[in-house]
Design a protein around this motif. Structure first.
Motif, mmCIF file in Angstrom:
data_model
loop_
_atom_site.group_PDB
_atom_site.id
_atom_site.type_symbol
_atom_site.label_atom_id
_atom_site.label_comp_id
_atom_site.label_asym_id
_atom_site.label_seq_id
_atom_site.Cartn_x
_atom_site.Cartn_y
_atom_site.Cartn_z
ATOM 1 N N ALA A 1 44.314 41.963 57.219
ATOM 2 C CA ALA A 1 44.144 41.501 56.336
ATOM 3 C C ALA A 1 43.464 40.728 55.300
ATOM 4 O O ALA A 1 42.502 41.542 55.034
ATOM 5 C CB ALA A 1 44.367 39.472 57.607
ATOM 6 N N LYS A 2 44.398 40.607 54.136
ATOM 7 C CA LYS A 2 43.759 41.017 53.023
ATOM 8 C C LYS A 2 44.257 39.358 52.141
ATOM 9 O O LYS A 2 45.137 38.911 52.382
ATOM 10 C CB LYS A 2 44.718 42.011 51.723
ATOM 11 C CG LYS A 2 43.682 42.696 50.240
ATOM 12 C CD LYS A 2 44.335 44.628 50.104
ATOM 13 C CE LYS A 2 44.465 44.018 48.677
ATOM 14 N NZ LYS A 2 45.083 45.375 48.243
ATOM 15 N N THR A 3 42.967 39.556 51.085
ATOM 16 C CA THR A 3 43.370 38.530 50.435
ATOM 17 C C THR A 3 42.567 38.888 48.336
ATOM 18 O O THR A 3 41.722 39.746 48.560
ATOM 19 C CB THR A 3 43.145 37.063 50.562
ATOM 20 O OG1 THR A 3 43.610 35.655 50.123
ATOM 21 C CG2 THR A 3 41.909 36.893 50.497
ATOM 22 N N GLY A 4 43.016 38.224 47.566
ATOM 23 C CA GLY A 4 42.853 38.462 46.158
ATOM 24 C C GLY A 4 42.086 36.854 45.657
ATOM 25 O O GLY A 4 42.972 36.109 45.946
ATOM 26 N N ILE A 5 41.659 36.303 44.753
ATOM 27 C CA ILE A 5 41.438 35.657 43.822
ATOM 28 C C ILE A 5 41.096 36.586 42.589
ATOM 29 O O ILE A 5 41.329 37.494 41.940
ATOM 30 C CB ILE A 5 40.434 34.883 44.428
ATOM 31 C CG1 ILE A 5 39.115 35.815 44.034
ATOM 32 C CG2 ILE A 5 40.667 34.742 45.501
ATOM 33 C CD1 ILE A 5 37.397 35.216 44.385
ATOM 34 N N MET A 6 41.092 35.142 41.380
ATOM 35 C CA MET A 6 40.713 35.014 40.215
ATOM 36 C C MET A 6 40.149 34.714 39.649
ATOM 37 O O MET A 6 39.891 33.224 40.687
ATOM 38 C CB MET A 6 41.899 34.675 39.259
ATOM 39 C CG MET A 6 43.746 35.115 39.546
ATOM 40 S SD MET A 6 44.603 34.302 38.771
ATOM 41 C CE MET A 6 44.844 33.015 39.769
ATOM 42 N N THR B 1 39.983 41.487 47.057
ATOM 43 C CA THR B 1 39.818 41.721 45.586
ATOM 44 C C THR B 1 39.794 40.588 44.456
ATOM 45 O O THR B 1 39.990 38.945 45.225
ATOM 46 C CB THR B 1 41.199 42.065 45.081
ATOM 47 O OG1 THR B 1 42.179 41.015 45.107
ATOM 48 C CG2 THR B 1 41.714 42.853 46.386
ATOM 49 N N ILE B 2 38.803 40.798 43.120
ATOM 50 C CA ILE B 2 38.831 39.868 42.730
ATOM 51 C C ILE B 2 38.694 40.376 41.191
ATOM 52 O O ILE B 2 37.995 41.115 41.358
ATOM 53 C CB ILE B 2 37.034 39.446 42.858
ATOM 54 C CG1 ILE B 2 36.498 39.125 44.505
ATOM 55 C CG2 ILE B 2 36.379 38.147 41.453
ATOM 56 C CD1 ILE B 2 35.245 38.588 44.514
ATOM 57 N N GLY B 3 39.471 39.679 40.329
ATOM 58 C CA GLY B 3 40.011 40.196 39.178
ATOM 59 C C GLY B 3 39.685 38.665 37.769
ATOM 60 O O GLY B 3 39.277 37.167 38.143
ATOM 61 N N GLN B 4 39.069 39.064 36.777
ATOM 62 C CA GLN B 4 39.603 38.030 35.945
ATOM 63 C C GLN B 4 41.058 37.245 35.683
ATOM 64 O O GLN B 4 41.491 38.425 35.219
ATOM 65 C CB GLN B 4 38.658 38.657 34.373
ATOM 66 C CG GLN B 4 39.346 38.081 33.360
ATOM 67 C CD GLN B 4 37.976 36.881 33.286
ATOM 68 O OE1 GLN B 4 36.915 37.233 33.478
ATOM 69 N NE2 GLN B 4 38.850 35.923 33.125
ATOM 70 N N TYR B 5 41.201 35.863 35.200
ATOM 71 C CA TYR B 5 41.769 35.893 34.937
ATOM 72 C C TYR B 5 42.399 35.755 33.662
ATOM 73 O O TYR B 5 41.440 35.501 32.876
ATOM 74 C CB TYR B 5 42.622 34.262 35.307
ATOM 75 C CG TYR B 5 43.341 33.375 34.910
ATOM 76 C CD1 TYR B 5 44.841 33.886 35.286
ATOM 77 C CD2 TYR B 5 42.997 32.943 33.603
ATOM 78 C CE1 TYR B 5 45.718 32.917 34.034
ATOM 79 C CE2 TYR B 5 44.633 32.032 32.805
ATOM 80 C CZ TYR B 5 45.192 31.975 33.364
ATOM 81 O OH TYR B 5 46.932 31.717 32.507
ATOM 82 N N MET B 6 43.769 36.224 33.058
ATOM 83 C CA MET B 6 44.295 36.492 32.095
ATOM 84 C C MET B 6 45.569 35.430 31.328
ATOM 85 O O MET B 6 46.109 36.629 32.234
ATOM 86 C CB MET B 6 43.747 37.769 31.361
ATOM 87 C CG MET B 6 42.699 38.421 30.907
ATOM 88 S SD MET B 6 42.844 39.991 30.456
ATOM 89 C CE MET B 6 43.534 41.350 31.963
ATOM 90 N N GLN B 7 45.268 35.144 30.135
ATOM 91 C CA GLN B 7 47.110 33.638 30.052
ATOM 92 C C GLN B 7 47.344 34.937 30.047
ATOM 93 O O GLN B 7 47.636 35.460 28.948
ATOM 94 C CB GLN B 7 45.928 32.816 29.486
ATOM 95 C CG GLN B 7 47.827 31.966 28.698
ATOM 96 C CD GLN B 7 47.081 30.908 27.581
ATOM 97 O OE1 GLN B 7 45.976 31.033 27.346
ATOM 98 N NE2 GLN B 7 47.532 29.872 28.077
ATOM 99 N N PRO B 8 48.878 34.976 30.581
ATOM 100 C CA PRO B 8 49.938 35.526 30.282
ATOM 101 C C PRO B 8 50.691 35.705 29.518
ATOM 102 O O PRO B 8 51.881 35.745 28.506
ATOM 103 C CB PRO B 8 50.811 35.975 31.845
ATOM 104 C CG PRO B 8 50.247 34.777 32.537
ATOM 105 C CD PRO B 8 49.121 34.250 31.981
ATOM 106 N N SER B 9 51.096 33.936 28.865
ATOM 107 C CA SER B 9 51.237 33.202 27.779
ATOM 108 C C SER B 9 51.454 32.259 27.481
ATOM 109 O O SER B 9 50.340 31.700 28.137
ATOM 110 C CB SER B 9 53.089 33.422 28.571
ATOM 111 O OG SER B 9 53.236 31.834 29.542
#
Length: 281
Positions: A195-200, A226-234
Motif C-alpha cells: 500500500a502506497k500513498t501521497g500528499i501535497m 510521497t510528499i511533493g509541493q502543491y503547485m496551482q495548475p490553473s
C-alpha cells in the motif's frame, strides 16, 4: 489570497529529445490519456525522456471537482471497451519495465469503474508479463467489494492518495473523506499487497498535521509515502499557500523513515508516480 512568486528551486526547463517524441507519438496515436499532461506534471519531460508515463484510464472527465486538480470535471463519456488493449499495447511499444496506471473518479457508474480497472490490468499482464505494475486508484467510496475487483488482479503496488491532511480534506478534496482513504489503504494492506500513498504540502497545513498524517498512514500498514509541493495548475484551482523549502522536504523524509515507512520520496517536484519503478520490493 496574495500571489506568491515561485522560488528558483521549482523552475523547470522544458525538454525534448527522441524518446520524448516517441512517447508523445504513442500517446497521441492511441488516443490515450495521461495524468502527466492532464495534471500538468512538472516531471513530464524527465519521465517521458526515460520512456515512462502514467496512464489515466476511464476517460478524461472526472465526476469529482477537487480544488487542487486540473483534470476536467463533469459528465463523463461511456467507457471505451478498447482502452485496456490500447494501454497494454502502448506499454509494450514503450518497452516499459514498470508501468503506472491511474484513473478519473467514475461515481456515475454502479461499480465506480472497478471492472474496467480489472480488464485493464488483465490486458497489461497478458501483453506484458514481465512488466511490474502500480495502480493508483480512486476510493470507490470505501466499498470493499469494489476494491476486491481490483485487488483480485494482484498488481504489484496499489496506491491511493490521501492528498492532504485531515483538516484540509473537506475543502480540498470535496467528496473524498480522510477516514475513507485510510480505510482503503488499510484494506489494501490487509490483502497482502503493498500500500502506497501521497500528499501535497503548501496548501496551508502545519508541520504537526503532516506528522499526524504520517502516523495515520503507518497505522494502516501503508509502507510508501510521497510528499511533493502543491503547485496551482490553473487559475480555477486553489492558490498555493506556501512554498516549502527543500530542507523541510528532506526533514520530512528523514522523519518518515524514522517513523517506519519503507520508502519516502520527499522533494518539491515529487509526485505520486515519481521514481515509481524503485518502489517494487
Amino acid at each position: 489570497m496574495t500571489y506568491i512568486r515561485k522560488p528558483e528551486w521549482l523552475k523547470t526547463k522544458l525538454q525534448s529529445g527522441l524518446q520524448f517524441v516517441h512517447v508523445n507519438n504513442i500517446v497521441k496515436e492511441h488516443g490515450l490519456h495521461t495524468i502527466c499532461s492532464s495534471g500538468r506534471c512538472p516531471n513530464m519531460s524527465e519521465c517521458w525522456n526515460k520512456g515512462t508515463a502514467t496512464f489515466m484510464i476511464s476517460g478524461e472527465i472526472c465526476t469529482r471537482s477537487c480544488k487542487f486538480c486540473n483534470t476536467l470535471t463533469g459528465r463523463p463519456l461511456p467507457l471505451d471497451p478498447t482502452e485496456p488493449a490500447k494501454i497494454a499495447e502502448s506499454i509494450q511499444l514503450m518497452n516499459l519495465k514498470h508501468a503506472v496506471v491511474t484513473s478519473v473518479d467514475r461515481d456515475d457508474l454502479p461499480d465506480g469503474g472497478a471492472y474496467h480497472w480489472a480488464e485493464t490490468i488483465k490486458a497489461i499482464r497478458k501483453t506484458n508479463p514481465d512488466t511490474t505494475l502500480e495502480v493508483l486508484i480512486p476510493d470507490f467510496d470505501g466499498k470493499t467489494e469494489l476494491l476486491n475487483i481490483v485487488i483480485a488482479q494482484k498488481p504489484d503496488i496499489i496506491s491511493h492518495n490521501l492528498e492532504t491532511v485531515r483538516r484540509l480534506t473537506p475543502s480540498i478534496r470535496t467528496k473524498a473523506k480522510y477516514d475513507i482513504s485510510l480505510k482503503v489503504l488499510s484494506y489494501i494492506h490487509s490483502q497482502g499487497i503493498i500500500a502506497k500513498t501521497g500528499i501535497m504540502v503548501g496548501l496551508g497545513e502545519t508541520e504537526e498535521e503532516v506528522l499526524t498524517l504520517m502516523d495515520d498512514a503507518l497505522a494502516t500498514g501503508c509502507s510508501i509515502l510521497t510528499i511533493g509541493q502543491y503547485m496551482q495548475p490553473s487559475r480555477k484551482n486553489i492558490p498555493v499557500s506556501e512554498y516549502i523549502t527543500p530542507a523541510k522536504f528532506e526533514e520530512y523524509k528523514i522523519t518518515g523513515l524514522q517513523k517506519g515507512f519503507r520508502i519516502v520520496e520527499s522533494a518539491p517536484l515529487v509526485r505520486s508516480s515519481y521514481c515509481a519503478e524503485k518502489h517494487i520490493l
